[in-house]
Write an enzyme that holds these catalytic residues in place. Structure first.
Site, PDB file in Angstrom:
ATOM      1  N   HIS A  53       0.119  35.748  58.162  1.00 36.14           N
ATOM      2  CA  HIS A  53       0.972  35.569  56.967  1.00 36.14           C
ATOM      3  C   HIS A  53       0.948  34.092  56.574  1.00 36.14           C
ATOM      4  O   HIS A  53       1.600  33.267  57.214  1.00 36.14           O
ATOM      5  CB  HIS A  53       2.414  36.018  57.253  1.00 36.14           C
ATOM      6  CG  HIS A  53       3.314  35.926  56.051  1.00 36.14           C
ATOM      7  ND1 HIS A  53       4.121  36.964  55.656  1.00 36.14           N
ATOM      8  CD2 HIS A  53       3.541  34.934  55.156  1.00 36.14           C
ATOM      9  CE1 HIS A  53       4.804  36.614  54.575  1.00 36.14           C
ATOM     10  NE2 HIS A  53       4.474  35.372  54.256  1.00 36.14           N
TER      11      HIS A  53
ATOM     12  N   ASP B 253       3.986  32.176  57.975  1.00 33.92           N
ATOM     13  CA  ASP B 253       4.677  32.037  56.680  1.00 33.92           C
ATOM     14  C   ASP B 253       4.751  30.571  56.272  1.00 33.92           C
ATOM     15  O   ASP B 253       5.692  30.152  55.591  1.00 33.92           O
ATOM     16  CB  ASP B 253       6.074  32.667  56.711  1.00 33.92           C
ATOM     17  CG  ASP B 253       6.670  32.832  55.319  1.00 33.92           C
ATOM     18  OD1 ASP B 253       5.916  32.818  54.331  1.00 33.92           O
ATOM     19  OD2 ASP B 253       7.903  32.963  55.227  1.00 33.92           O
TER      20      ASP B 253
ATOM     21  N   HIS C 181       7.876  42.080  52.085  1.00 31.76           N
ATOM     22  CA  HIS C 181       8.975  41.106  52.161  1.00 31.76           C
ATOM     23  C   HIS C 181      10.246  41.944  52.157  1.00 31.76           C
ATOM     24  O   HIS C 181      10.649  42.462  51.114  1.00 31.76           O
ATOM     25  CB  HIS C 181       8.942  40.120  50.980  1.00 31.76           C
ATOM     26  CG  HIS C 181      10.063  39.123  51.047  1.00 31.76           C
ATOM     27  ND1 HIS C 181       9.884  37.787  51.329  1.00 31.76           N
ATOM     28  CD2 HIS C 181      11.401  39.289  50.921  1.00 31.76           C
ATOM     29  CE1 HIS C 181      11.062  37.180  51.356  1.00 31.76           C
ATOM     30  NE2 HIS C 181      12.004  38.069  51.109  1.00 31.76           N
TER      31      HIS C 181
ATOM     32  N   LYS D 204       0.652  43.539  49.080  1.00 36.16           N
ATOM     33  CA  LYS D 204       1.944  42.926  49.411  1.00 36.16           C
ATOM     34  C   LYS D 204       3.049  43.382  48.470  1.00 36.16           C
ATOM     35  O   LYS D 204       2.917  43.301  47.251  1.00 36.16           O
ATOM     36  CB  LYS D 204       1.799  41.395  49.334  1.00 36.16           C
ATOM     37  CG  LYS D 204       3.063  40.601  49.651  1.00 36.16           C
ATOM     38  CD  LYS D 204       3.458  40.720  51.113  1.00 36.16           C
ATOM     39  CE  LYS D 204       4.806  40.094  51.390  1.00 36.16           C
ATOM     40  NZ  LYS D 204       4.734  38.702  51.791  1.00 36.16           N
TER      41      LYS D 204
ATOM     42  N   HIS E  21       0.620  31.104  53.176  1.00 38.39           N
ATOM     43  CA  HIS E  21       0.553  30.708  51.766  1.00 38.39           C
ATOM     44  C   HIS E  21      -0.364  29.500  51.646  1.00 38.39           C
ATOM     45  O   HIS E  21      -0.083  28.453  52.234  1.00 38.39           O
ATOM     46  CB  HIS E  21       1.950  30.355  51.240  1.00 38.39           C
ATOM     47  CG  HIS E  21       2.903  31.503  51.334  1.00 38.39           C
ATOM     48  ND1 HIS E  21       3.012  32.455  50.341  1.00 38.39           N
ATOM     49  CD2 HIS E  21       3.755  31.883  52.318  1.00 38.39           C
ATOM     50  CE1 HIS E  21       3.915  33.365  50.703  1.00 38.39           C
ATOM     51  NE2 HIS E  21       4.377  33.037  51.900  1.00 38.39           N
TER      52      HIS E  21
ATOM     53  N   HIS F 214       7.600  38.550  58.378  1.00 39.34           N
ATOM     54  CA  HIS F 214       8.568  37.503  58.768  1.00 39.34           C
ATOM     55  C   HIS F 214       9.960  38.055  59.071  1.00 39.34           C
ATOM     56  O   HIS F 214      10.924  37.727  58.408  1.00 39.34           O
ATOM     57  CB  HIS F 214       8.615  36.375  57.739  1.00 39.34           C
ATOM     58  CG  HIS F 214       8.769  36.755  56.288  1.00 39.34           C
ATOM     59  ND1 HIS F 214       9.579  37.769  55.852  1.00 39.34           N
ATOM     60  CD2 HIS F 214       8.207  36.217  55.173  1.00 39.34           C
ATOM     61  CE1 HIS F 214       9.510  37.841  54.536  1.00 39.34           C
ATOM     62  NE2 HIS F 214       8.674  36.915  54.102  1.00 39.34           N
TER      63      HIS F 214
END
Ligand SMILES: NC(=O)N[C@@H](CC(=O)O)C(=O)O
Ligand SMILES: [Zn+2]
Ligand SMILES: [Zn+2]
Length: 349
Positions: A19, A253, A142, A105, A21, A180
């Site tokens: 995970h 994350d 999420h 996602k 970004h 997460h």
């Protein structure tokens, strides 16, 4: 298995980040080398300003990531699609055929950074979810409700009851990663649920409880979503991560935001850990007396769930104190990593 656990050094099969970004443009070029140093592969989140909603957008984004790789460095970006109310079920088939898209996602609309284009009502996605279940395409979630009546700290637990249970009842064979996770509720749910479900856990949720956001004043670099929770939840996450249960695996994350966007009257959510992720996980597992469980969590359970091969090669972490920089460049800006200016007790070699 090649784990050699000792008090001062641990060697692991090369890990992956399930995970991450990476952003885009100049920011991508700044942050990518940090993850490449730590991990062989990463599941790349699709929440760009223009969300990655199609195979074509994912292909172009993947090319930009590969073009930004430091020369001679190997790294495989595992791409994802951003689910919307209007995702065409055929896009899922194209994604599965692409070979480079590994998941889709779900951002509940309004739940987090760049989630405005997310899903307003999961029932609108049922045809698409049907195809995902049929083609074995994992859904990454999420897991927070967005209802303003629900207390911020309860949004994950309420999500389990309102969204996750009905979703899994309707799609019992759909592969799901509860991303997460931050609560005992989620850890228990994932450990006990039937069918193909797993969860990622960040290093910061293993190391910190919600006091950290307010210790001596408001500390925006500890603000992320889902927000840090009470100590009892942190302890439950540590238990899950170090249990050896193959449903739990590593997802940093790591979420870069420029310093001005974090240190603001309405600061962005996200902690930047790509610089020192494995060091932080080693610290958490060491504190729990469970360094011998780190390799499964970081290097084995993720590939197993995604049906991908385990990496070749190893990394070594040593017990050694070093100081995190105060800032690192992020394109034309700077970002403040988690633990900026503080000592970290493990170092990757
Ligand atoms: N975790 C965060 O606090 N922020 C993430 C989005 C997300 O993963 O929810 C981001 O993109 O900044
Ligand atoms: Zn999220
Ligand atoms: Zn994220």
């Amino acid at each position: 298995m090649s784990t050699i656990a000792s008090p001062d050094s641990i060697t692991l099969i090369r890990p992956d980040d399930w995970h991450l970004h990476l952003r885009d443009g100049a920011a991508l070029a700044s942050v990518l080398p940090h993850s490449v140093r730590q991990f062989a592969r990463a599941i790349v989140m699709p929440n760009l300003k223009l969300p990655v909603t199609t195979v074509a957008l994912a292909a172009a984004y993947r090319e930009r990531i590969l073009a930004a790789l430091p020369p001679g460095m190997a790294f495989e970006p595992l791409m994802t699609l951003y689910l919307t109310d209007n995702t065409d079920p055929d896009e899922i088939r194209r994604a599965q055929d692409s070979g480079f898209i590994h998941a889709v996602k779900l951002y509940p609309a309004g739940a987090t950074t760049n989630s405005a284009a997310g899903v307003t009502d999961l029932r609108k996605c049922y045809q698409t979810l049907e195809v995902m279940q049929e083609t074995d395409m994992p859904l990454l979630v999420h897991g927070e409700v967005t209802d303003n009546e629900i207390d911020l700290f309860d949004r994950e637990a309420v999500f389990i009851e309102r969204v996750m249970r009905p979703l899994r009842r309707d799609f019992p064979e759909l592969k799901i990663v509860f991303e997460h996770i931050t609560t005992r509720d989620a850890a228990q749910y994932v450990a006990e649920a039937e069918g193909p479900i797993a969860a990622t856990i960040t290093a910061h949720h293993l190391l910190y409880n919600r006091n950290e956001i307010f210790r001596g004043g408001i500390r925006p670099h500890y603000y992320c979503l889902p927000v840090l929770k009470r100590e009892e939840h942190r302890l439950a996450l540590v238990t899950a991560a170090t249990s050896g249960d193959e449903r739990f695996f590593l997802g940093t994350d790591s979420a870069p935001h420029a310093v001005h966007a974090k240190e603001a009257s309405c600061g962005c959510a996200g902690c930047y850990t790509a610089l020192h992720a494995m060091e932080l996980y080693a610290t958490a597992f060491d504190q729990a007396g469970a360094l011998d469980k780190l390799e499964a969590f970081a290097s084995l359970n993720g590939p197993n769930f995604y049906g991908l091969p385990v990496n070749g090669g190893t990394i070594t972490l040593q017990r050694e104190s070093w100081t995190l920089p105060a800032t690192v460049p992020m394109g034309e800006h700077e970002l403040v990593p988690l633990n900026a200016g503080e000592q970290v007790g493990w170092k990757m070699r």
